[in-house]
Design an enzyme around this catalytic site. Structure first.
Site, PDB file in Angstrom:
ATOM      1  CG  ASN A   1       5.208  -1.194   2.829  1.00  0.00           C
ATOM      2  OD1 ASN A   1       6.086  -1.682   3.544  1.00  0.00           O
ATOM      3  ND2 ASN A   1       4.214  -0.469   3.310  1.00  0.00           N
TER       4      ASN A   1
ATOM      5  CE  LYS B   1       1.333  -2.835   4.214  1.00  0.00           C
ATOM      6  NZ  LYS B   1      -0.006  -2.367   4.482  1.00  0.00           N
TER       7      LYS B   1
ATOM      8  CG  HIS C   1       2.823   3.218   5.214  1.00  0.00           C
ATOM      9  ND1 HIS C   1       1.789   2.682   5.946  1.00  0.00           N
ATOM     10  CD2 HIS C   1       2.749   2.653   3.984  1.00  0.00           C
ATOM     11  CE1 HIS C   1       1.130   1.822   5.179  1.00  0.00           C
ATOM     12  NE2 HIS C   1       1.698   1.780   3.990  1.00  0.00           N
TER      13      HIS C   1
ATOM     14  CD  GLU D   1       0.232  -0.349   7.429  1.00  0.00           C
ATOM     15  OE1 GLU D   1       1.408  -0.753   7.449  1.00  0.00           O
ATOM     16  OE2 GLU D   1      -0.625  -0.774   6.623  1.00  0.00           O
TER      17      GLU D   1
ATOM     18  CD  GLU E   1       0.340   3.742   0.314  1.00  0.00           C
ATOM     19  OE1 GLU E   1       0.410   2.712  -0.356  1.00  0.00           O
ATOM     20  OE2 GLU E   1       0.698   3.803   1.505  1.00  0.00           O
TER      21      GLU E   1
ATOM     22  N   GLY F   1      -4.905  -2.544   2.279  1.00  0.00           N
ATOM     23  CA  GLY F   1      -5.110  -3.857   2.880  1.00  0.00           C
ATOM     24  C   GLY F   1      -6.566  -4.271   2.990  1.00  0.00           C
TER      25      GLY F   1
ATOM     26  CB  SER G   1      -6.481  -2.992  -2.370  1.00  0.00           C
ATOM     27  OG  SER G   1      -6.678  -3.120  -0.966  1.00  0.00           O
TER      28      SER G   1
HETATM   29  C1  PEP Z   1       0.647  -0.180   1.627  1.00  0.00           C
HETATM   30  O1  PEP Z   1       0.790  -0.675   2.723  1.00  0.00           O
HETATM   31  O2  PEP Z   1       1.314   0.801   1.300  1.00  0.00           O
HETATM   32  C2  PEP Z   1      -0.326  -0.784   0.725  1.00  0.00           C
HETATM   33  C3  PEP Z   1      -0.678  -0.120  -0.349  1.00  0.00           C
HETATM   34  O3  PEP Z   1      -0.836  -2.006   1.079  1.00  0.00           O
HETATM   35  P1  PEP Z   1      -1.858  -2.916   0.216  1.00  0.00           P
HETATM   36  O4  PEP Z   1      -1.329  -2.955  -1.189  1.00  0.00           O
HETATM   37  O5  PEP Z   1      -1.825  -4.249   0.877  1.00  0.00           O
HETATM   38  O6  PEP Z   1      -3.182  -2.250   0.278  1.00  0.00           O
END
Ligand code: PEP
Length: 254
Positions: free
Chosen positions: A9, A11, A94, A96, A166, A172, A213
């Protein structure tokens, strides 16, 4: 057997030229591992260039969002039919988007339906925030998000969905859920809720990713878990070396 799926992803990162350059560099590295499904999810404007760079090869393309309507007076939005031919997957719900753009479970459900109606595959994101985690409501919250998202979805359609668990506190932040915690939620909570909805045969066919992460240092431990079928990867997917290494390490476990 569920084919592992690693999806990057991106973003709101990478200009169209950078996206094509990145994709061309990534392509030969991940094509060495056909037993892993690799997907990149760039911003909308990067999709044509990325789809072109991946034409004819088995690396998937995903969009990061879409609107639930096919067309209409929704300034600034992109519909699922507009993504046909450019993307195979669409990330839906997601955290966000839930957090910054007010996406509710009801909206997420409408988007899942729109994506499936266009014969694309949703990557449906669910997960709890830190306060919910600390309050011990993860299981109720995640199973509630799943039930809402799959409302009105047939068993045949459900098989097309990839679920990404998630935990928001891990996205992040550099704080990954331990493999044991991720496995429990993916297996007991997510696959358990899917089994309640559709029966165990369908639930066993649906792929469940972990996201938060994930990187080249922790992917092997996560992917060794029986109910974790892949990862949705943010930060680490922006680097060719890190992302391709994650695909390589996943392939070694297949
Ligand atoms: C995400 O945005 O779906 C995500 C898992 O980000 P990160 O791997 O940076 O934590």
């Amino acid at each position: 057997m569920r084919v592992p799926i690693l999806a990057g992803n991106w973003k709101m990162n990478k200009l169209p030229g950078e996206a094509v350059e990145f994709t061309r560099a990534l392509r030969p590295l991940v094509l060495r591992y056909p037993n892993v499904e690799t997907v990149v999810c760039p911003p909308f404007v990067d999709l044509p260039g990325v789809a072109d760079a991946l034409a004819g090869v088995k690396v998937g393309v995903g969009a990061q969002n879409c609107h639930w309507a096919d067309s209409g007076a929704y300034t600034g939005e992109v519909s699922a039919p507009m993504l046909v031919g450019l993307a195979d997957y669409v990330i839906v719900g997601h955290s966000e988007r839930r957090q910054y753009f007010g996406e509710t479970d009801e909206i997420v459900n409408k988007k899942v339906k729109a994506v499936l109606a266009s014969k694309l595959r949703p990557i449906l994101c669910v997960g709890e925030d830190l306060a919910q985690n600390e309050a011990g409501v993860t299981d109720t919250l995640v199973s509630g998000q799943l039930r809402a998202a799959f409302d009105g979805i047939s068993a045949a359609q459900a098989r097309e969905v990839v679920v990404a668990y998630e935990p928001i506190w891990a996205i992040g932040t550099g704080k990954t859920a331990s493999a044991a915690v991720a496995e429990r939620v993916c297996g007991v909570v997510v696959r358990g809720a899917l089994a309640d909805l559709y029966g165990s045969t369908v639930a066993d066919a649906i792929r469940i990713q972990y996201g938060g992460s994930a990187n080249e240092k922790n992917i092997a431990e996560l992917m060794a878990m029986p109910d974790i079928d892949g990862a949705l990867i943010g930060g680490a997917s922006l680097k060719v070396d890190a992302f391709s290494e994650m695909v390589k390490l996943t392939a070694a476990l297949c």
